[in-house]
Write an enzyme that holds these catalytic residues in place. Structure first.
Site, PDB file in Angstrom:
ATOM      1  N   LYS A  18      29.594  48.938  38.044  1.00  0.00           N
ATOM      2  CA  LYS A  18      29.586  49.231  39.274  1.00  0.00           C
ATOM      3  C   LYS A  18      29.305  50.558  39.069  1.00  0.00           C
ATOM      4  O   LYS A  18      27.700  50.629  39.434  1.00  0.00           O
ATOM      5  CB  LYS A  18      30.596  49.307  40.015  1.00  0.00           C
ATOM      6  CG  LYS A  18      31.383  47.745  40.179  1.00  0.00           C
ATOM      7  CD  LYS A  18      32.693  47.762  41.171  1.00  0.00           C
ATOM      8  CE  LYS A  18      33.691  48.771  40.221  1.00  0.00           C
ATOM      9  NZ  LYS A  18      33.910  48.195  39.234  1.00  0.00           N
ATOM     10  N   ARG A  93      40.540  47.619  47.132  1.00  0.00           N
ATOM     11  CA  ARG A  93      40.958  46.988  46.070  1.00  0.00           C
ATOM     12  C   ARG A  93      41.844  45.474  46.189  1.00  0.00           C
ATOM     13  O   ARG A  93      42.744  44.877  45.199  1.00  0.00           O
ATOM     14  CB  ARG A  93      40.863  48.012  44.966  1.00  0.00           C
ATOM     15  CG  ARG A  93      40.300  48.171  43.730  1.00  0.00           C
ATOM     16  CD  ARG A  93      41.304  49.579  43.370  1.00  0.00           C
ATOM     17  NE  ARG A  93      40.560  49.478  42.233  1.00  0.00           N
ATOM     18  CZ  ARG A  93      40.088  50.366  41.050  1.00  0.00           C
ATOM     19  NH1 ARG A  93      38.820  51.199  41.832  1.00  0.00           N
ATOM     20  NH2 ARG A  93      39.460  49.864  39.759  1.00  0.00           N
ATOM     21  N   ARG A 132      31.885  52.277  26.945  1.00  0.00           N
ATOM     22  CA  ARG A 132      31.854  53.043  27.038  1.00  0.00           C
ATOM     23  C   ARG A 132      31.861  54.270  26.520  1.00  0.00           C
ATOM     24  O   ARG A 132      33.158  55.290  26.932  1.00  0.00           O
ATOM     25  CB  ARG A 132      32.280  53.376  28.370  1.00  0.00           C
ATOM     26  CG  ARG A 132      32.042  53.996  29.582  1.00  0.00           C
ATOM     27  CD  ARG A 132      32.273  53.645  30.697  1.00  0.00           C
ATOM     28  NE  ARG A 132      33.748  52.980  31.060  1.00  0.00           N
ATOM     29  CZ  ARG A 132      34.080  52.872  32.670  1.00  0.00           C
ATOM     30  NH1 ARG A 132      33.693  52.811  33.484  1.00  0.00           N
ATOM     31  NH2 ARG A 132      35.300  52.597  32.118  1.00  0.00           N
ATOM     32  N   ARG A 167      36.805  57.645  28.675  1.00  0.00           N
ATOM     33  CA  ARG A 167      38.216  58.095  29.403  1.00  0.00           C
ATOM     34  C   ARG A 167      39.446  57.024  29.525  1.00  0.00           C
ATOM     35  O   ARG A 167      39.068  56.511  28.433  1.00  0.00           O
ATOM     36  CB  ARG A 167      38.035  56.659  30.453  1.00  0.00           C
ATOM     37  CG  ARG A 167      37.531  57.279  31.938  1.00  0.00           C
ATOM     38  CD  ARG A 167      36.565  56.773  33.204  1.00  0.00           C
ATOM     39  NE  ARG A 167      36.756  55.501  33.561  1.00  0.00           N
ATOM     40  CZ  ARG A 167      36.800  54.730  34.569  1.00  0.00           C
ATOM     41  NH1 ARG A 167      35.165  55.041  35.233  1.00  0.00           N
ATOM     42  NH2 ARG A 167      37.392  53.505  35.368  1.00  0.00           N
ATOM     43  N   ARG A 178      44.413  46.859  33.639  1.00  0.00           N
ATOM     44  CA  ARG A 178      43.809  46.994  34.222  1.00  0.00           C
ATOM     45  C   ARG A 178      42.880  45.292  34.910  1.00  0.00           C
ATOM     46  O   ARG A 178      42.431  45.146  35.717  1.00  0.00           O
ATOM     47  CB  ARG A 178      41.846  47.844  33.982  1.00  0.00           C
ATOM     48  CG  ARG A 178      42.481  49.444  33.961  1.00  0.00           C
ATOM     49  CD  ARG A 178      41.378  50.463  33.431  1.00  0.00           C
ATOM     50  NE  ARG A 178      40.319  50.508  34.185  1.00  0.00           N
ATOM     51  CZ  ARG A 178      39.486  51.111  33.212  1.00  0.00           C
ATOM     52  NH1 ARG A 178      39.687  51.427  32.376  1.00  0.00           N
ATOM     53  NH2 ARG A 178      38.588  50.752  33.691  1.00  0.00           N
TER      54      ARG A 178
HETATM   55  P1  AP5 Z   1      30.377  50.444  34.820  1.00  0.00           P
HETATM   56  O1  AP5 Z   1      28.868  51.010  34.802  1.00  0.00           O
HETATM   57  O2  AP5 Z   1      30.676  52.430  33.344  1.00  0.00           O
HETATM   58  O3  AP5 Z   1      31.192  50.384  34.979  1.00  0.00           O
HETATM   59  P2  AP5 Z   1      32.424  50.520  36.352  1.00  0.00           P
HETATM   60  O4  AP5 Z   1      32.012  48.377  36.833  1.00  0.00           O
HETATM   61  O5  AP5 Z   1      31.500  51.375  37.383  1.00  0.00           O
HETATM   62  O6  AP5 Z   1      33.560  50.174  35.594  1.00  0.00           O
HETATM   63  P3  AP5 Z   1      34.683  51.140  35.546  1.00  0.00           P
HETATM   64  O7  AP5 Z   1      35.921  51.064  35.045  1.00  0.00           O
HETATM   65  O8  AP5 Z   1      34.366  52.268  36.337  1.00  0.00           O
HETATM   66  O9  AP5 Z   1      35.476  50.101  37.210  1.00  0.00           O
HETATM   67  P4  AP5 Z   1      37.091  50.708  37.125  1.00  0.00           P
HETATM   68  O10 AP5 Z   1      37.219  49.761  38.765  1.00  0.00           O
HETATM   69  O11 AP5 Z   1      38.165  49.854  36.417  1.00  0.00           O
HETATM   70  O12 AP5 Z   1      37.698  52.124  37.588  1.00  0.00           O
HETATM   71  P5  AP5 Z   1      37.811  52.909  38.537  1.00  0.00           P
HETATM   72  O13 AP5 Z   1      36.907  54.404  38.480  1.00  0.00           O
HETATM   73  O14 AP5 Z   1      36.969  52.322  40.277  1.00  0.00           O
HETATM   74  O15 AP5 Z   1      29.806  50.488  33.369  1.00  0.00           O
HETATM   75  C1  AP5 Z   1      30.225  49.994  31.771  1.00  0.00           C
HETATM   76  C2  AP5 Z   1      30.134  50.339  30.560  1.00  0.00           C
HETATM   77  O16 AP5 Z   1      29.297  48.080  30.787  1.00  0.00           O
HETATM   78  C3  AP5 Z   1      29.843  51.527  30.528  1.00  0.00           C
HETATM   79  O17 AP5 Z   1      29.203  51.743  29.280  1.00  0.00           O
HETATM   80  C4  AP5 Z   1      27.925  50.456  31.027  1.00  0.00           C
HETATM   81  O18 AP5 Z   1      26.884  51.742  30.179  1.00  0.00           O
HETATM   82  C5  AP5 Z   1      27.926  49.387  30.254  1.00  0.00           C
HETATM   83  N1  AP5 Z   1      27.223  48.473  31.159  1.00  0.00           N
HETATM   84  C6  AP5 Z   1      27.025  48.585  32.197  1.00  0.00           C
HETATM   85  N2  AP5 Z   1      25.956  47.040  32.717  1.00  0.00           N
HETATM   86  C7  AP5 Z   1      25.691  46.940  31.497  1.00  0.00           C
HETATM   87  C8  AP5 Z   1      24.847  45.719  31.158  1.00  0.00           C
HETATM   88  N3  AP5 Z   1      24.220  44.635  32.483  1.00  0.00           N
HETATM   89  N4  AP5 Z   1      24.924  45.183  30.396  1.00  0.00           N
HETATM   90  C9  AP5 Z   1      26.029  45.589  29.002  1.00  0.00           C
HETATM   91  N5  AP5 Z   1      26.142  46.236  28.837  1.00  0.00           N
HETATM   92  C10 AP5 Z   1      26.411  47.318  30.131  1.00  0.00           C
HETATM   93  O19 AP5 Z   1      38.914  53.167  39.222  1.00  0.00           O
HETATM   94  C11 AP5 Z   1      39.912  53.839  37.756  1.00  0.00           C
HETATM   95  C12 AP5 Z   1      40.970  53.444  37.941  1.00  0.00           C
HETATM   96  O20 AP5 Z   1      41.357  54.240  39.530  1.00  0.00           O
HETATM   97  C13 AP5 Z   1      41.633  52.871  38.500  1.00  0.00           C
HETATM   98  O21 AP5 Z   1      42.887  51.852  37.629  1.00  0.00           O
HETATM   99  C14 AP5 Z   1      43.527  52.707  39.663  1.00  0.00           C
HETATM  100  O22 AP5 Z   1      44.234  53.790  39.090  1.00  0.00           O
HETATM  101  C15 AP5 Z   1      42.877  53.814  40.488  1.00  0.00           C
HETATM  102  N6  AP5 Z   1      41.741  53.485  41.756  1.00  0.00           N
HETATM  103  C16 AP5 Z   1      40.350  53.955  41.889  1.00  0.00           C
HETATM  104  N7  AP5 Z   1      39.553  52.560  43.152  1.00  0.00           N
HETATM  105  C17 AP5 Z   1      40.718  52.224  43.708  1.00  0.00           C
HETATM  106  C18 AP5 Z   1      41.492  52.189  44.953  1.00  0.00           C
HETATM  107  N8  AP5 Z   1      40.371  51.560  45.566  1.00  0.00           N
HETATM  108  N9  AP5 Z   1      42.971  51.265  44.836  1.00  0.00           N
HETATM  109  C19 AP5 Z   1      43.609  52.218  43.534  1.00  0.00           C
HETATM  110  N10 AP5 Z   1      44.069  52.611  42.921  1.00  0.00           N
HETATM  111  C20 AP5 Z   1      42.339  52.953  43.003  1.00  0.00           C
HETATM  112 MG    MG Z   2      32.938  53.149  37.299  1.00  0.00          MG
END
Ligand code: AP5
Ligand code: MG
Length: 224
Positions: A18, A93, A132, A167, A178
């Site tokens: 994402k 979410r 990552r 991270r 997660r």
């Molecule tokens: P990346 O692009 O970083 O993936 P992402 O989908 O952004 O993954 P996140 O870990 O950020 O998602 P998340 O939803 O767990 O975290 P968030 O910050 O929202 O890519 C991942 C890796 O893969 C990278 O190394 C990249 O280079 C590689 N990659 C990408 N595309 C690729 C491909 N095609 N092929 C190979 N490799 C590839 O949330 C974090 C925390 O915040 C949550 O756990 C929760 O505690 C809290 N939180 C956030 N939002 C909410 C909400 N709405 N409600 C409640 N709690 C929340």
């Molecule tokens: Mg992300």
């Protein structure tokens, strides 16, 4: 050509790509990325009141309470850069968050244009998340992978030369939690948006550029 703001949800499990895709989409479409996760990580590292409230949830891989997340979203939406639309990354979410989002937009006579769901199998997600690395510079935040998309200079960002870090929630134990939370509480949103006929599924395996092109094709279809 359809007028009005381009309000997109970039949906997908942790590690689906994402953030990687959002960073490119905001350049192409000129609308901001709203990542609730990034807002929370910034709050934690600044030591703010918000940071203290959300820290334990984020670091254990649990979800921050819905009311707090909706308040965070609403204040971000009030910023002027959202007038032409936005790309939501990691929000909503839960079903109550999706309902809260709909109410907030309705009160502004707006709506969601489309939900782009990036689908990747769990075993690939674990590999992506454990490898990552992210740029420390908050103005950049570029995402790399030690094997799949390494930076040219080991440990530093190609775009701004910022230091790369891992991270805290990218440890194997927290990743497992997660993914469980995603399957239990977030994946029901797929059916929710399918029911509204605004869900577009994209295979998130394969090359980053190929997935980007598929996302652009869907978005272009939504706006023409
Ligand atoms: P990346 O692009 O970083 O993936 P992402 O989908 O952004 O993954 P996140 O870990 O950020 O998602 P998340 O939803 O767990 O975290 P968030 O910050 O929202 O890519 C991942 C890796 O893969 C990278 O190394 C990249 O280079 C590689 N990659 C990408 N595309 C690729 C491909 N095609 N092929 C190979 N490799 C590839 O949330 C974090 C925390 O915040 C949550 O756990 C929760 O505690 C809290 N939180 C956030 N939002 C909410 C909400 N709405 N409600 C409640 N709690 C929340
Ligand atoms: Mg992300």
């Amino acid at each position: 050509m359809k007028s009005g703001p381009l309000n997109l949800i970039l949906f997908g499990p942790p590690g689906a790509g994402k953030g990687t895709q959002a960073k490119q989409l905001i350049e192409k479409y000129g609308i901001p990325q709203i990542s609730t996760g990034e807002i929370m990580r910034e709050a934690i590292s600044s030591g703010s009141e918000l940071g203290k409230k959300v820290q334990s949830f984020v670091q254990s891989g649990g979800l921050v309470p819905d009311k707090l997340v909706l308040d965070i979203f609403q204040s971000r939406l009030d910023k002027p850069d959202c007038v032409k639309g936005f790309i939501l990354d990691g929000f909503p979410r839960t079903i109550p968050q999706a309902q809260g989002l709909e109410e907030i937009l309705l009160s502004r006579k707006s709506t969601i244009t489309g939900v782009l769901a990036v689908m990747v199998p769990d075993e690939d997600l674990i590999k992506r998340l454990t490898g990552r690395r992210i740029c420390k510079n908050p103005a950049c935040g570029a995402s790399y992978h030690v094997d799949f998309s390494p930076s040219k200079k080991n440990g530093f960002c190609d775009q701004c030369n910022g230091e790369l870090y891992q991270r805290k929630d990218d440890s194997f134990e927290v990743i497992s939690n997660r993914l469980k939370v995603y399957h239990d509480q977030t994946s029901p949103l797929i059916e929710h948006y399918e029911g509204k006929k605004i869900l577009y599924k994209v295979d998130g395996s394969g090359k980053i550029e190929v997935i980007f092109q598929k996302l652009c094709d869907i978005i272009n279809g939504l706006t023409h």
